[in-house]
Structures are given as C-alpha cells and as structure tokens.
Design a protein around this motif. Sequence first.
Motif, PDB file in Angstrom:
ATOM      1  N   LYS A   1       0.852  -1.190   0.000  1.00  0.00           N
ATOM      2  CA  LYS A   1       0.000   0.000   0.000  1.00  0.00           C
ATOM      3  C   LYS A   1       0.889   1.241   0.000  1.00  0.00           C
ATOM      4  N   TYR A   2       0.603   2.140  -0.939  1.00  0.00           N
ATOM      5  CA  TYR A   2       1.436   3.324  -1.133  1.00  0.00           C
ATOM      6  C   TYR A   2       0.610   4.593  -0.916  1.00  0.00           C
ATOM      7  N   THR A   3       1.313   5.661  -0.534  1.00  0.00           N
ATOM      8  CA  THR A   3       0.714   6.991  -0.417  1.00  0.00           C
ATOM      9  C   THR A   3       1.627   7.980  -1.120  1.00  0.00           C
ATOM     10  N   ALA A   4       1.056   8.756  -2.039  1.00  0.00           N
ATOM     11  CA  ALA A   4       1.800   9.814  -2.731  1.00  0.00           C
ATOM     12  C   ALA A   4       1.309  11.165  -2.200  1.00  0.00           C
ATOM     13  N   THR A   5       2.234  12.007  -1.747  1.00  0.00           N
ATOM     14  CA  THR A   5       1.889  13.305  -1.157  1.00  0.00           C
ATOM     15  C   THR A   5       2.556  14.412  -1.959  1.00  0.00           C
ATOM     16  N   ALA A   6       1.744  15.366  -2.420  1.00  0.00           N
ATOM     17  CA  ALA A   6       2.249  16.530  -3.154  1.00  0.00           C
ATOM     18  C   ALA A   6       2.103  17.769  -2.282  1.00  0.00           C
ATOM     19  N   LYS A   7       3.148  18.574  -2.218  1.00  0.00           N
ATOM     20  CA  LYS A   7       3.124  19.837  -1.481  1.00  0.00           C
ATOM     21  C   LYS A   7       3.070  20.982  -2.483  1.00  0.00           C
TER      22      LYS A   7
ATOM     23  N   GLY B   1       0.951  26.215   0.147  1.00  0.00           N
ATOM     24  CA  GLY B   1       1.099  25.657   1.485  1.00  0.00           C
ATOM     25  C   GLY B   1       0.236  24.453   1.758  1.00  0.00           C
ATOM     26  N   THR B   2      -0.677  24.120   0.852  1.00  0.00           N
ATOM     27  CA  THR B   2      -1.540  22.957   1.043  1.00  0.00           C
ATOM     28  C   THR B   2      -0.845  21.702   0.515  1.00  0.00           C
ATOM     29  N   SER B   3      -1.366  20.577   0.901  1.00  0.00           N
ATOM     30  CA  SER B   3      -0.861  19.299   0.400  1.00  0.00           C
ATOM     31  C   SER B   3      -2.037  18.374   0.147  1.00  0.00           C
ATOM     32  N   GLN B   4      -1.856  17.459  -0.793  1.00  0.00           N
ATOM     33  CA  GLN B   4      -2.877  16.464  -1.105  1.00  0.00           C
ATOM     34  C   GLN B   4      -2.206  15.099  -1.227  1.00  0.00           C
ATOM     35  N   THR B   5      -2.961  14.072  -0.908  1.00  0.00           N
ATOM     36  CA  THR B   5      -2.434  12.711  -0.970  1.00  0.00           C
ATOM     37  C   THR B   5      -3.279  11.849  -1.889  1.00  0.00           C
TER      38      THR B   5
END
Length: 735
Positions: A632-638, A642-646
Amino acid sequence: MTSSLAAQPSIVLDPILPIGAVILLGATVAILTIAIYLRVGSRLSAGQNAHLLLFRLLGVALVLGLLLQPSHMEEIPPPVTNRVTLVAVDDSRSMAQKDVEQGTRAEAAQAMLADANLVKADGTPADRETRLFQFGEDATPIKSTKELKTAGVTTRMHHSISTILSSLENNDTARALLIFSDGHDFELTNPAKTGFLARQRGVPIYAVPIGQQGKVRDASVRITSYQPYCYVKQKARISGALRLIGCELETLEVELARGDQMVQTQHIHTGDESEIPVNFDVTEPAVGQYEYEIRVTPLPGETETENNRALTYLNVIDQQIQVLFLEGSPYWDTTFLQRSLMRNDKMNVDSIVQYADGKARVVRKKPADTELKIPTTADAWRHYDVVVLGRSVEKLLDVEALRQLEDYVKNHGGTVIFSRGRAFGSDTPNELEPVIWSTQPTEHVRLQVAHEGQALAPFRTITGPGNSDNVPDLIASYGATDKKPLVATLATAQATDGGEAMPGMVHRRFGEGQVLSVGVDGLWRWAFNAKIDGVNTLFDRFWDQMILWLMAGRDFLPTQQFALRANSANIPLGEKIYFRAVVRDGASKSGAGDIPLTISRENAEEGRTALHAEANAIDKLTAEFLAPKTGKYTATAKFPDGTSQTVRFVVFDENLEQTEVATDTGYLRKLCESSGGRLLLPSELSKLLEELRNDKVESAPIRKLTSIWDRVWVFWVIGLLFGVDWYLRRRWGLA
C-alpha cells in the motif's frame, strides 16, 4: 571449418547446347566454308586459298569450343560442422508447482535429464554436444541445472525458442531441440508459427510435458473501476471482475470489507462464464479516505488464494460545488432545477436569468462582496465547476464569452449542462452542444434508461426498487437531427402510445471537459410525488446524483486551487503509476513550478519525484513512478500555496504463472508436430536420444566447375583469326 584441400582437377565438357547439336552445327559450318572457298577462291593460288580456309576453320573451331565449354571439375570436401543437441528447461514460476512425484515440476525436469544421461550428477552437460538453456520471458544458456530458480514471471515460448535457435553458429547444426515444460505460454503466438520457424532451421522440437493435466480451480478478483472522489452521502459504486478457472456451475461468496469490517455479501452463480462483473454500492456519511476490499471465499482445492482479494480507495469530500445558471428564456424545468440545487447543501449556486429585454434576475446563494456578472475571461469561467444553460443563452453571452466558455470546457476540464435542449439560436454556431435537437416535439413521452446509463447512479435513482413504477411521464421530447462523434446516449424517450425511441439525454467528452444535454421537457413533474414527503423528491435526488457523477469525472476538487490525481488506485507490479496535478486559475497566478511528490510505502519513504509542467500547458503537471514491490502506497504533493494532497494506491502482483497452472499438452503437441518432432512420454526420452546420437549425416562433396575458355585472350584470338581472314580477302580482291 572448411578444408582447403581439393581433389586433383579433371577436364570435363559442360556444353551450352547438347553435344550432338554442337557437332552437327560444326560439321555444317565447316562444309559450307570449304564449299564457298573452293568456289570463290578459284582466282587465287592454292597457297592463298589454303591460308584463308585455315583461318576461317580455326575461328569456327574456337567458337565450337566455346559452345562445348571445356571445364575443370574440382571436388571440395563438405564443411565440418558441430552436431549438437539443444536442451531447454522451463524456469518460470509455474514450474514450482508441487504436483508430481519428485516434488516440484522443476525437480522432475532435473530428474528426467539425469535419468536420460543428458547431465552429470552436478547438473552439467554430459558431453560437449549437449547445450543447456533455461527459458521464461527469454532463453539464456546455463552451465548447470543447479542454476534453475523457477523465478520467471511469465513465459514467452516463441521468443525463447527464437533465441535458442539464434544461438547456433555458422558451423553448428542441431539434431533436435528438447523442451521440458508445462506448456504455459503468455506470448499468445500461434505454436504452429513457432514450430515452422524451427522447421526452417532443420531443428525438430521434442517436448516432455511436466505436471498434472486437466483443469485447475481458481477464482481471482480485480478492481475495474476507479472513482477519484465522491461526496458525503453520495452513492458510489465499487466495481470488480471475477476471473474464474474451473468454477463452472458453482456459487461463489463475494464480500465487501471496509477496513476490518464486513459490510456487504453477494452470492454469485458462475454458470459457464470465465469472467463475471461484481458491483457494490456504498455511501459514506463523513469526509475521509476509506479502504475497501472485495474478497472471494476460497474454493475447495484452490491452488492460489492470494489473488482472491483486491483493494481500492474511496475519497469522500464535502466541498461545495460552484454552479452557474444562465437562462435567456425562463421555463419550469430550469426554475425547478435552480430551486432544487439552491436547497442542496453540496451546491453553491449563482444564477443570471433574463426575463425581459435588458432585464435580468441575479441570484446568489451566498452573498459576496463583488457583483455577479457574466464571465468574460478564462479565469472567471474556471471559478465554476458546473455551468447550467437554459434556452436563448445568446441573449446573455456574446461571441467572445462563448469562445471562452468553449475553452473552459475543452482545455480546462469544465462541465456544461444543456438543461433544455438547444441553448443557442441557429445563428450562433458553437462546438459545445453534443447534438442538435429538432424543433418538432413528440408529446407525452416516457424516459427510459439506455444501456450506457444503467450503471450510473443518477439513473439508478429512477430504476431502483419502488421508483420505476412511480416515475411520471414527461411533456415532450425532441429528436436529434445532428450528433457529434463520441456521443453516449444515457436515456431515451418514447411516446406513451408507441413509436421509435429517441435520444432523451446524451453525454459527450469534449477535450478535457464534458457536456450533458437534456432533450426532454417536463422533468419538473418528478418534483411532485405524493409518496415522498419534504424536499427529497425523485427530481432532487436525480439531479443531485447527476451533478455528483459529472464531478467525479473532473480533475478538480471544488474550491481547491490545486488538484492531484492518479490514473488508478490499483497498479500491477511492473507497471508505472501516472500522477497529474492541475492548477485551477493558471500557473502564472499561483507561481507553480515543479511540485515535489513523495511516495511512501506503509509509512516508510519509498521514493521522491516531481510533477513537471507539460510542454503546451503550464497549468497541467505530470509525474510517473515505478513501484519496486507490492504493498500500500501513499503519494503526497506539497503545493506552492502551502496545502498538500495525498493519493493512495495499492501495488499488487497478478501472475498468471501461479494461477493457470494446468499443463497444456495441446500447445506442446502442436508446437512439436509443426516443427517435425513429436510429444514425448518420459519413458520415450532415452530411446529418442539413442536415435539422435546414431543419426549420422552423410554430406556429399561439393563439385565445382571452372570453365577453361572463360578467358579474355580466347575472345581476342577468335577475333584475330576472323579479322586476318577478312583482311586477306580484301587484299587479294575477294568480296
């Protein structure tokens, strides 16, 4: 290696014409020559006549010699070649199956090689004439059978055999190719084609099938749908496909789990199908990211159970959808639709309705400091998630505003709903409308869900239990006179007194966006239902689910400046996952450049990459990632604000080598017979090897003829003789 020694050459005739014809031709020419010279040479002395006759006869004799073509014949010994036996052992994962007496199939193959004296005790070839190969995705030579690991993830039989045949050098010939395999092939190349390739090289194929034959029982599941997000209390569908082997006429228990909790169960009758779709409808009451798993209860005797489950993720949001109403000629349908969405907590509605020339009613669900105006720029249109158009909209939009609206849909993923058929007059051409509705109505019609709309949530609200019999008839429908490419008919309309069904609602992808067009009047009738209290009418629920369905196909989250998406939540091991980020109001405003993306696996960082802007669209950024292992993977963009989404996804290993494990003797038999070989039983192997070792190839010597007369000086001599003859004739006064 070719011998340079040749036998003593001898002279033979290699006539161009039959020898008899050459002799007859020579005699005729000689007699005619003598007769002619005796007649015309009476004025010459006997010596002169003899010289002319001699030169002419010598020239004729040389020409006849050319026709007889005397040649040197040389016998060259045949080249010395290496006669080898090619042995190929399947080293794919299916050979690890323990269904034979020796243990695994690979161990059985090694035992057969040893019993037939093809290899020594240490697994090396028994003689120099035996060459060992392992194959799976490709073939490679091995020094010992101890190198076999049964680790190949797939089997490409045609490619592997081509590689083995290509390994033969110029001075190599192969007696045969012996294959030890279970016959799995996932290259899908006709075995007759592979066998013909071997036949062309003069290499017959003999195969020894290993493993149990017959059917293997296996039920596997795979997720087939991917919905990036849905809304709170929105009905979402999780779809999968059951892939069945040896499960005919059985009943399977399929479960849907949410985390550790079992939420739904279905009993599916397989019949004789090899693949069956399975669907679960779910609704989440709160915002969050939820993990769902479809499970199939293992079958008795099933060999592989790891593929009996598949994961997916559902992202639930509650941001309000920004909706803009534009209407130039008010009517009940758009009035009821506007009021329904105004009551809907998921929608934030702005409305501009022109009710007279130069007079418009402007309504905002939420007060704002700025005045509500018709959007005239790309950024202004992109503020909205959905634009709903009524009729006579050309009264509100000028040509430039219409072009900006088209750009908003085509290049920026916008959504437009034509709620009352044709929105613009005939003198206002546009690319948006998916169909051109006729102006001639068909009255008293009933809406029927088409095949392409049956699986969609909005139409399940009108076909579900208790609803299908309570859907009121509609006032009228309009036939489609012109339809653009790639238009999907979601619902049809048919007159209550019969007649041909006509398109009622159509949907079309337009560039990166989408359009929905409604070609019926009277949907507002669905808002009146004596069996439903309050505002949750069929009309409300239909349009709620319709707009949510349209939003599920968008890149953007409502009210968000940035949106991160993945192409799927289920990625097979070895395939890349592709990420996409979109900037709502343009990269120039947000200052977006490369956006860092961190990928983690089960809370441990697995890698980093960056989302890069596309060459022709700086507000669209893409990245890709190849996962090294399952999990199981999680990709996080910043993002720059200042916000981030996964984005969460699962990488799974779907290997047919460990699923379709039955030995395929039919494939191996066709492969062998098309090459000139045959399928073998293990007991026949020793006898075949004895025949191959005793197969001596007798090669005849190569005979080479070299013409003696094929020299330049011969033609010079012939020309000289005839030339002297002509010169003397002229000098001595003959014609």
